[in-house]
Design a protein around this motif. Structure first.
Motif, PDB file in Angstrom:
ATOM      1  N   GLN A   1       5.077   6.704 -14.228  1.00 43.83           N
ATOM      2  CA  GLN A   1       5.425   5.480 -14.960  1.00 43.83           C
ATOM      3  C   GLN A   1       5.906   4.389 -14.012  1.00 43.83           C
ATOM      4  O   GLN A   1       5.557   3.213 -14.172  1.00 43.83           O
ATOM      5  N   LEU A   2       6.694   4.756 -13.019  1.00 48.79           N
ATOM      6  CA  LEU A   2       7.181   3.788 -12.036  1.00 48.79           C
ATOM      7  C   LEU A   2       6.025   3.181 -11.254  1.00 48.79           C
ATOM      8  O   LEU A   2       5.974   1.968 -11.039  1.00 48.79           O
ATOM      9  N   LEU A   3       5.066   4.003 -10.854  1.00 49.40           N
ATOM     10  CA  LEU A   3       3.919   3.511 -10.097  1.00 49.40           C
ATOM     11  C   LEU A   3       3.041   2.589 -10.942  1.00 49.40           C
ATOM     12  O   LEU A   3       2.572   1.554 -10.463  1.00 49.40           O
ATOM     13  N   VAL A   4       2.838   2.946 -12.203  1.00 51.46           N
ATOM     14  CA  VAL A   4       2.054   2.081 -13.100  1.00 51.46           C
ATOM     15  C   VAL A   4       2.771   0.757 -13.291  1.00 51.46           C
ATOM     16  O   VAL A   4       2.154  -0.317 -13.227  1.00 51.46           O
ATOM     17  N   SER A   5       4.072   0.807 -13.495  1.00 55.45           N
ATOM     18  CA  SER A   5       4.854  -0.424 -13.661  1.00 55.45           C
ATOM     19  C   SER A   5       4.777  -1.293 -12.416  1.00 55.45           C
ATOM     20  O   SER A   5       4.618  -2.524 -12.507  1.00 55.45           O
ATOM     21  N   ALA A   6       4.874  -0.666 -11.247  1.00 57.93           N
ATOM     22  CA  ALA A   6       4.784  -1.422  -9.991  1.00 57.93           C
ATOM     23  C   ALA A   6       3.413  -2.071  -9.851  1.00 57.93           C
ATOM     24  O   ALA A   6       3.305  -3.246  -9.496  1.00 57.93           O
ATOM     25  N   LYS A   7       2.373  -1.319 -10.154  1.00 53.92           N
ATOM     26  CA  LYS A   7       1.020  -1.871 -10.031  1.00 53.92           C
ATOM     27  C   LYS A   7       0.851  -3.074 -10.956  1.00 53.92           C
ATOM     28  O   LYS A   7       0.277  -4.094 -10.570  1.00 53.92           O
ATOM     29  N   ARG A   8       1.366  -2.964 -12.170  1.00 52.32           N
ATOM     30  CA  ARG A   8       1.284  -4.084 -13.118  1.00 52.32           C
ATOM     31  C   ARG A   8       2.096  -5.279 -12.626  1.00 52.32           C
ATOM     32  O   ARG A   8       1.665  -6.429 -12.775  1.00 52.32           O
ATOM     33  N   SER A   9       3.259  -5.027 -12.058  1.00 46.97           N
ATOM     34  CA  SER A   9       4.101  -6.112 -11.535  1.00 46.97           C
ATOM     35  C   SER A   9       3.408  -6.835 -10.398  1.00 46.97           C
ATOM     36  O   SER A   9       3.417  -8.066 -10.335  1.00 46.97           O
ATOM     37  N   TRP A  10       2.803  -6.071  -9.490  1.00 49.18           N
ATOM     38  CA  TRP A  10       2.097  -6.692  -8.371  1.00 49.18           C
ATOM     39  C   TRP A  10       0.916  -7.514  -8.890  1.00 49.18           C
ATOM     40  O   TRP A  10       0.654  -8.603  -8.389  1.00 49.18           O
ATOM     41  N   ALA A  11       0.223  -6.998  -9.892  1.00 47.39           N
ATOM     42  CA  ALA A  11      -0.905  -7.739 -10.463  1.00 47.39           C
ATOM     43  C   ALA A  11      -0.427  -9.043 -11.093  1.00 47.39           C
ATOM     44  O   ALA A  11      -1.058 -10.096 -10.904  1.00 47.39           O
ATOM     45  N   SER A  12       0.702  -9.001 -11.805  1.00 55.36           N
ATOM     46  CA  SER A  12       1.206 -10.228 -12.433  1.00 55.36           C
ATOM     47  C   SER A  12       1.677 -11.231 -11.388  1.00 55.36           C
ATOM     48  O   SER A  12       1.665 -12.439 -11.634  1.00 55.36           O
ATOM     49  N   ASP A  13       2.056 -10.746 -10.214  1.00 54.65           N
ATOM     50  CA  ASP A  13       2.459 -11.629  -9.111  1.00 54.65           C
ATOM     51  C   ASP A  13       1.261 -12.117  -8.298  1.00 54.65           C
ATOM     52  O   ASP A  13       1.425 -12.922  -7.380  1.00 54.65           O
ATOM     53  N   GLY A  14       0.068 -11.583  -8.603  1.00 57.57           N
ATOM     54  CA  GLY A  14      -1.123 -11.957  -7.845  1.00 57.57           C
ATOM     55  C   GLY A  14      -1.155 -11.364  -6.447  1.00 57.57           C
ATOM     56  O   GLY A  14      -1.783 -11.908  -5.548  1.00 57.57           O
ATOM     57  N   GLN A  15      -0.471 -10.236  -6.277  1.00 60.19           N
ATOM     58  CA  GLN A  15      -0.404  -9.582  -4.968  1.00 60.19           C
ATOM     59  C   GLN A  15      -1.192  -8.275  -4.981  1.00 60.19           C
ATOM     60  O   GLN A  15      -1.187  -7.542  -5.972  1.00 60.19           O
ATOM     61  N   PRO A  16      -1.864  -7.952  -3.884  1.00 61.49           N
ATOM     62  CA  PRO A  16      -2.579  -6.674  -3.797  1.00 61.49           C
ATOM     63  C   PRO A  16      -1.613  -5.484  -3.812  1.00 61.49           C
ATOM     64  O   PRO A  16      -0.520  -5.549  -3.243  1.00 61.49           O
ATOM     65  N   PHE A  17      -2.041  -4.423  -4.456  1.00 62.28           N
ATOM     66  CA  PHE A  17      -1.279  -3.185  -4.555  1.00 62.28           C
ATOM     67  C   PHE A  17      -2.298  -2.054  -4.559  1.00 62.28           C
ATOM     68  O   PHE A  17      -3.257  -2.089  -5.319  1.00 62.28           O
ATOM     69  N   ALA A  18      -2.108  -1.076  -3.709  1.00 62.98           N
ATOM     70  CA  ALA A  18      -3.050   0.046  -3.664  1.00 62.98           C
ATOM     71  C   ALA A  18      -2.326   1.349  -3.401  1.00 62.98           C
ATOM     72  O   ALA A  18      -1.345   1.390  -2.650  1.00 62.98           O
ATOM     73  N   ILE A  19      -2.828   2.392  -4.036  1.00 68.22           N
ATOM     74  CA  ILE A  19      -2.409   3.756  -3.730  1.00 68.22           C
ATOM     75  C   ILE A  19      -3.592   4.372  -3.002  1.00 68.22           C
ATOM     76  O   ILE A  19      -4.690   4.455  -3.541  1.00 68.22           O
ATOM     77  N   VAL A  20      -3.367   4.748  -1.747  1.00 65.75           N
ATOM     78  CA  VAL A  20      -4.458   5.241  -0.910  1.00 65.75           C
ATOM     79  C   VAL A  20      -4.272   6.716  -0.574  1.00 65.75           C
ATOM     80  O   VAL A  20      -3.165   7.242  -0.608  1.00 65.75           O
TER      81      VAL A  20
ATOM     82  N   GLU B   1       0.852  -1.179   0.000  1.00 65.19           N
ATOM     83  CA  GLU B   1       0.000   0.000   0.000  1.00 65.19           C
ATOM     84  C   GLU B   1       0.892   1.234   0.000  1.00 65.19           C
ATOM     85  O   GLU B   1       1.819   1.332   0.803  1.00 65.19           O
ATOM     86  N   LEU B   2       0.609   2.162  -0.908  1.00 63.25           N
ATOM     87  CA  LEU B   2       1.339   3.421  -0.970  1.00 63.25           C
ATOM     88  C   LEU B   2       0.400   4.535  -0.525  1.00 63.25           C
ATOM     89  O   LEU B   2      -0.667   4.729  -1.105  1.00 63.25           O
ATOM     90  N   ASP B   3       0.796   5.246   0.514  1.00 63.11           N
ATOM     91  CA  ASP B   3       0.003   6.368   1.019  1.00 63.11           C
ATOM     92  C   ASP B   3       0.437   7.627   0.274  1.00 63.11           C
ATOM     93  O   ASP B   3       1.571   8.095   0.423  1.00 63.11           O
ATOM     94  N   ALA B   4      -0.462   8.168  -0.548  1.00 64.19           N
ATOM     95  CA  ALA B   4      -0.152   9.328  -1.380  1.00 64.19           C
ATOM     96  C   ALA B   4      -0.748  10.621  -0.825  1.00 64.19           C
ATOM     97  O   ALA B   4      -0.893  11.600  -1.556  1.00 64.19           O
ATOM     98  N   SER B   5      -1.054  10.646   0.462  1.00 65.94           N
ATOM     99  CA  SER B   5      -1.709  11.816   1.052  1.00 65.94           C
ATOM    100  C   SER B   5      -0.833  13.064   1.059  1.00 65.94           C
ATOM    101  O   SER B   5      -1.355  14.177   1.163  1.00 65.94           O
ATOM    102  N   ASN B   6       0.477  12.905   0.946  1.00 61.19           N
ATOM    103  CA  ASN B   6       1.385  14.053   0.958  1.00 61.19           C
ATOM    104  C   ASN B   6       1.755  14.563  -0.430  1.00 61.19           C
ATOM    105  O   ASN B   6       2.308  15.644  -0.560  1.00 61.19           O
ATOM    106  N   VAL B   7       1.486  13.793  -1.468  1.00 62.17           N
ATOM    107  CA  VAL B   7       2.002  14.090  -2.810  1.00 62.17           C
ATOM    108  C   VAL B   7       1.279  15.274  -3.431  1.00 62.17           C
ATOM    109  O   VAL B   7       0.074  15.235  -3.645  1.00 62.17           O
ATOM    110  N   VAL B   8       2.048  16.342  -3.722  1.00 64.24           N
ATOM    111  CA  VAL B   8       1.500  17.510  -4.408  1.00 64.24           C
ATOM    112  C   VAL B   8       2.238  17.792  -5.719  1.00 64.24           C
ATOM    113  O   VAL B   8       1.750  18.547  -6.549  1.00 64.24           O
ATOM    114  N   ARG B   9       3.417  17.180  -5.890  1.00 65.69           N
ATOM    115  CA  ARG B   9       4.179  17.297  -7.136  1.00 65.69           C
ATOM    116  C   ARG B   9       4.631  15.904  -7.536  1.00 65.69           C
ATOM    117  O   ARG B   9       5.049  15.104  -6.693  1.00 65.69           O
TER     118      ARG B   9
END
Length: 98
Positions: free
Chosen positions: A52-71, A37-45
């Motif tokens: 691209q890195l976050l999309v790649s990570a999400k796809r990697s976690w999906a291919s591994d069958g593992q949950p991935f969330a940006i909250v 889980e990635l907490d994005a509550s602070n991200v303003v920039r």
């Protein structure tokens, strides 16, 4: 309560620039194979490289069958992701495209 019970969690900084991407990439690789889980509550920039890195990570976690969330994405972060056209990749369940 966490969106992913038992998930590892990373709190993202306010500025996801290229300088932070290398450290984030290493942290993500170290946690691969586990719910995340990635907490994005602070991200303003956020740069395109980070999105691209976050999309790649999400796809990697999906291919591994593992949950991935940006909250708790900050409104500025959502707008940046919308500008890249990748909001459905990162926030498919949130309706962040409105």
């Amino acid at each position: 309560m966490s969106a992913l019970d038992g998930a590892n969690s990373i709190t993202l900084p306010d500025d996801l620039s290229g300088a932070f991407c290398e450290a984030l990439k290493a942290d993500l690789l170290a946690r691969r194979g586990q719910p995340l889980e990635l907490d994005a509550s602070n991200v303003v920039r956020c740069g395109g490289q980070a999105v691209q890195l976050l999309v790649s990570a999400k796809r990697s976690w999906a291919s591994d069958g593992q949950p991935f969330a940006i909250v708790n994405p900050e409104a500025d972060f959502i707008r940046i992701v919308q500008l890249t056209g990748l909001q459905d990749e990162l926030f498919p369940e949130s309706g962040a495209d409105t």
